[in-house]
Design an enzyme around this catalytic site. Structure first.
Site, PDB file in Angstrom:
ATOM      1  N   THR A 159       0.801  -1.130   0.021  1.00  0.00           N
ATOM      2  CA  THR A 159       0.038   0.128   0.036  1.00  0.00           C
ATOM      3  C   THR A 159       0.879   1.246  -0.200  1.00  0.00           C
ATOM      4  O   THR A 159       1.932   1.203   0.491  1.00  0.00           O
ATOM      5  CB  THR A 159      -1.031  -0.122   1.232  1.00  0.00           C
ATOM      6  OG1 THR A 159      -1.910  -0.915   0.996  1.00  0.00           O
ATOM      7  CG2 THR A 159      -1.547   1.262   1.501  1.00  0.00           C
ATOM      8  N   GLY A 178      -6.285  -3.103   7.930  1.00  0.00           N
ATOM      9  CA  GLY A 178      -7.122  -2.161   7.948  1.00  0.00           C
ATOM     10  C   GLY A 178      -8.260  -1.942   9.236  1.00  0.00           C
ATOM     11  O   GLY A 178      -8.562  -0.803   9.460  1.00  0.00           O
TER      12      GLY A 178
HETATM   13  N1  ASP Z   1      -4.400  -0.884   4.974  1.00  0.00           N
HETATM   14  C1  ASP Z   1      -4.813  -1.459   3.649  1.00  0.00           C
HETATM   15  C2  ASP Z   1      -6.143  -2.252   3.896  1.00  0.00           C
HETATM   16  O1  ASP Z   1      -6.519  -2.815   4.868  1.00  0.00           O
HETATM   17  C3  ASP Z   1      -3.887  -2.772   3.396  1.00  0.00           C
HETATM   18  C4  ASP Z   1      -2.319  -2.451   3.539  1.00  0.00           C
HETATM   19  O2  ASP Z   1      -1.957  -1.171   3.902  1.00  0.00           O
HETATM   20  O3  ASP Z   1      -1.496  -3.230   3.096  1.00  0.00           O
HETATM   21  O4  ASP Z   1      -6.919  -2.286   2.957  1.00  0.00           O
END
Ligand code: ASP
Length: 304
Positions: free
Chosen positions: A174, A228
């Site tokens: 991300t 998340g």
């Molecule tokens: N935070 C993102 C989600 O939960 C995933 C990530 O940061 O890798 O969609």
């Protein structure tokens, strides 16, 4: 938890980006690590060019995130992590410190979801738009692509490995950036494909204001990455800002407390980048590693 806290330097603006939190970076081969470093450097430079020319924090974080979305190594834009059905459902968010915000979720046609989020902020009455249609994106004069554009063989293989349990769902990738510009304005942007093998329709923290992304002039701008659901339940980005505003905690103190109480205490993994109103830059994660890039006053530092 690991935390890097860089005091403001005399450039008059600050920028820090992340490329996702996850497992040990040592696991990467040297070749692959070099490619990540190159991608982080390119993205940092795109934002730096904007800020050095006197541009806005918003333009800088969008330019940085655009580069990372276009880089298939990162879990955003092309090369995003895939859902259980093998599709790419992209989330992105932007917020400026003066209180404006826009986000998209389950975005399938915008080549750069970060610009779709920006259009929601600037050209619509909404804050969060689900699955913007191709026509809507064209009306906004954004570049569109067929949904297959986002799929890469590496991500398809990763999904197969996760589904056959040969691989634990790794979360690296991300992307996000936060900046303070020469006029003292703060901005944050975050973009993701979500978690590998997530159910179609699942939405993480990235496009949720105050969870994965937040900015408030005079206080802080924050972009998060990690599990998340924990970031949503702990309203992590906003919790840090609230500690600073209401308890007068310094940035690093606020981050340490929030990560401990809202993530670590619940067994959740992740990290974030932040820039304070004075230009202090902070990178923090309780995961084994996190990709990031920032300037320490003398040179560009990348963690890859
Ligand atoms: N935070 C993102 C989600 O939960 C995933 C990530 O940061 O890798 O969609």
């Amino acid at each position: 938890m690991q935390i890097y806290d860089v005091p403001p330097h005399d450039r008059g603006w600050s920028l820090v980006l992340h490329g996702g939190a996850g497992g040990r970076v040592e696991e990467l081969t040297l070749d692959v690590r070099g490619s990540y470093t190159a991608g982080l450097t390119r993205a940092y430079q795109a934002g730096e060019d904007v800020l050095a020319a006197g541009g806005s924090a918003l333009d800088a974080v969008c330019a940085t995130v655009e580069q990372l979305e276009d880089d298939p190594l990162f879990n955003a834009g092309r090369g995003a992590a895939l859902t259980a059905a093998g599709t790419a459902e992209l989330d992105a968010c932007v917020m400026t410190g003066d209180g404006h915000a826009g986000a998209v979720t389950a975005c399938r046609y915008a080549r750069n979801p970060v610009y779709a989020a920006r259009k929601v902020m600037e050209d619509s009455p909404a804050v969060l738009l689900v699955a913007p249609s191709e026509q809507r994106l064209l009306d906004w004069e954004l570049a569109t692509v067929p949904p297959e554009y986002f799929l890469t063989p590496a991500r398809q293989q990763q999904l197969r490995n996760v589904q056959s349990r040969q691989l634990e769902a790794s979360r690296h990738g991300t992307v996000g950036a936060v900046a303070l510009d020469a006029r003292g304005r703060l901005a944050a942007a975050t973009s993701t494909g979500g978690m590998v093998n997530q159910n179609e329709g699942r939405v993480g923290d990235t496009p949720i204001i105050g969870a994965g992304t937040y900015a408030r002039d005079g206080v802080v701008a924050i972009s998060c990455t990690g599990e998340g659901e924990a970031f949503i339940k702990g309203v992590v980005a906003y919790d840090i800002a609230a500690r600073m505003r209401y308890l007068d905690q310094p940035l690093a103190t606020a981050i340490t407390a929030t990560v401990e109480e809202e993530l670590t205490a619940h067994g959740a993994m992740g990290g974030l980048v932040a820039v304070g109103a004075d230009g202090t830059v902070t990178v923090a994660h309780n995961s084994a590693a996190m990709f990031s890039a920032y300037h320490d006053g003398t040179r560009l530092v990348t963690h890859a």
